[in-house]
Write a protein that holds these residues in place. Structure first.
Motif, PDB file in Angstrom:
ATOM      1  N   MET A   1     -25.435  85.126  15.547  1.00 41.54           N
ATOM      2  CA  MET A   1     -24.409  84.557  16.363  1.00 41.54           C
ATOM      3  C   MET A   1     -23.091  84.559  15.585  1.00 41.54           C
ATOM      4  O   MET A   1     -23.016  84.063  14.477  1.00 41.54           O
ATOM      5  CB  MET A   1     -24.827  83.136  16.732  1.00 41.54           C
ATOM      6  CG  MET A   1     -23.817  82.495  17.620  1.00 41.54           C
ATOM      7  SD  MET A   1     -24.384  80.893  18.142  1.00 41.54           S
ATOM      8  CE  MET A   1     -24.700  81.232  19.811  1.00 41.54           C
ATOM      9  N   ARG A   2     -22.069  85.107  16.197  1.00 42.20           N
ATOM     10  CA  ARG A   2     -20.764  85.255  15.558  1.00 42.20           C
ATOM     11  C   ARG A   2     -19.771  84.273  16.173  1.00 42.20           C
ATOM     12  O   ARG A   2     -19.628  84.209  17.385  1.00 42.20           O
ATOM     13  CB  ARG A   2     -20.297  86.686  15.777  1.00 42.20           C
ATOM     14  CG  ARG A   2     -19.087  87.023  15.032  1.00 42.20           C
ATOM     15  CD  ARG A   2     -18.837  88.519  15.129  1.00 42.20           C
ATOM     16  NE  ARG A   2     -17.556  88.794  14.563  1.00 42.20           N
ATOM     17  CZ  ARG A   2     -16.755  89.731  14.937  1.00 42.20           C
ATOM     18  NH1 ARG A   2     -17.127  90.533  15.895  1.00 42.20           N
ATOM     19  NH2 ARG A   2     -15.611  89.908  14.372  1.00 42.20           N
ATOM     20  N   ILE A   3     -19.020  83.510  15.335  1.00 47.03           N
ATOM     21  CA  ILE A   3     -18.039  82.540  15.816  1.00 47.03           C
ATOM     22  C   ILE A   3     -16.644  83.127  15.601  1.00 47.03           C
ATOM     23  O   ILE A   3     -16.296  83.545  14.497  1.00 47.03           O
ATOM     24  CB  ILE A   3     -18.176  81.207  15.054  1.00 47.03           C
ATOM     25  CG1 ILE A   3     -19.577  80.625  15.282  1.00 47.03           C
ATOM     26  CG2 ILE A   3     -17.100  80.237  15.490  1.00 47.03           C
ATOM     27  CD1 ILE A   3     -19.849  79.387  14.479  1.00 47.03           C
ATOM     28  N   ASN A   4     -15.856  83.180  16.683  1.00 47.70           N
ATOM     29  CA  ASN A   4     -14.474  83.676  16.587  1.00 47.70           C
ATOM     30  C   ASN A   4     -13.572  82.586  16.033  1.00 47.70           C
ATOM     31  O   ASN A   4     -13.626  81.444  16.466  1.00 47.70           O
ATOM     32  CB  ASN A   4     -13.971  84.102  17.966  1.00 47.70           C
ATOM     33  CG  ASN A   4     -14.575  85.403  18.414  1.00 47.70           C
ATOM     34  OD1 ASN A   4     -15.043  86.180  17.577  1.00 47.70           O
ATOM     35  ND2 ASN A   4     -14.568  85.647  19.712  1.00 47.70           N
ATOM     36  N   LYS A   5     -12.730  82.983  15.105  1.00 46.92           N
ATOM     37  CA  LYS A   5     -11.746  82.073  14.551  1.00 46.92           C
ATOM     38  C   LYS A   5     -10.387  82.751  14.634  1.00 46.92           C
ATOM     39  O   LYS A   5     -10.271  83.940  14.331  1.00 46.92           O
ATOM     40  CB  LYS A   5     -12.054  81.746  13.088  1.00 46.92           C
ATOM     41  CG  LYS A   5     -13.308  80.949  12.912  1.00 46.92           C
ATOM     42  CD  LYS A   5     -13.511  80.632  11.461  1.00 46.92           C
ATOM     43  CE  LYS A   5     -14.810  79.869  11.287  1.00 46.92           C
ATOM     44  NZ  LYS A   5     -15.065  79.562   9.896  1.00 46.92           N
ATOM     45  N   THR A   8      -6.168  86.552  18.761  1.00 51.24           N
ATOM     46  CA  THR A   8      -6.219  88.021  18.828  1.00 51.24           C
ATOM     47  C   THR A   8      -4.811  88.568  18.715  1.00 51.24           C
ATOM     48  O   THR A   8      -3.812  87.842  18.882  1.00 51.24           O
ATOM     49  CB  THR A   8      -6.838  88.485  20.158  1.00 51.24           C
ATOM     50  OG1 THR A   8      -5.966  88.110  21.217  1.00 51.24           O
ATOM     51  CG2 THR A   8      -8.235  87.883  20.358  1.00 51.24           C
TER      52      THR A   8
END
Length: 131
Positions: A1-5, A8
């Motif tokens: 699971m990848r968390i966006n920080k 963009t």
């Protein structure tokens, strides 16, 4: 699971574009407000000398010679007969440099204000291209 920080690139570009549009609208309005403030300062400085002129005219029956500085320029008048002289405030500093305010006194002691800044309107002071 990848968390966006973070943001963009598109979100940042939209933000920069919005700030650019706001600046394009705000900067010319700000410059006009600064010019109007400078013109109001010149009118106020010239108005301060109206009382001095009136007192001098009442006692000497001629228009006084005036040469005085105010924060943005100088106020001046040449001595002469009543009704033939004007009180000038010349702006010599800042964004309104080159603007002149003329306080014109008629023989009945009424004063009229004129200025030479085309895009600025000051209550009680009319535009006059001949200054």
């Amino acid at each position: 699971m990848r968390i966006n920080k973070g943001f963009t690139l598109i979100e940042l570009m939209i933000t920069v574009a919005i700030i650019g549009v706001l600046a394009a609208v705000a900067i010319p309005l700000y410059q006009q407000y600064v010019q109007k403030a400078a013109l109001a300062t010149a009118v106020g400085s010239a108005n301060n000398y109206q009382t001095i002129v009136e007192e001098y005219v009442d006692s000497h029956f001629i228009f006084p010679e005036i040469s005085a500085a105010f924060p943005l320029g100088k106020v001046s008048a040449v001595s002469g007969s009543i009704g033939s002289n004007d009180l000038f405030a010349h702006i010599e500093k800042g964004i309104a440099k080159g603007t002149t305010v003329r306080m014109q006194r008629d023989t009945q002691g009424r004063w009229k204000c004129h200025h030479n800044k085309t895009n600025i309107q000051i209550k009680g002071c009319d535009y006059d291209a001949s200054l």
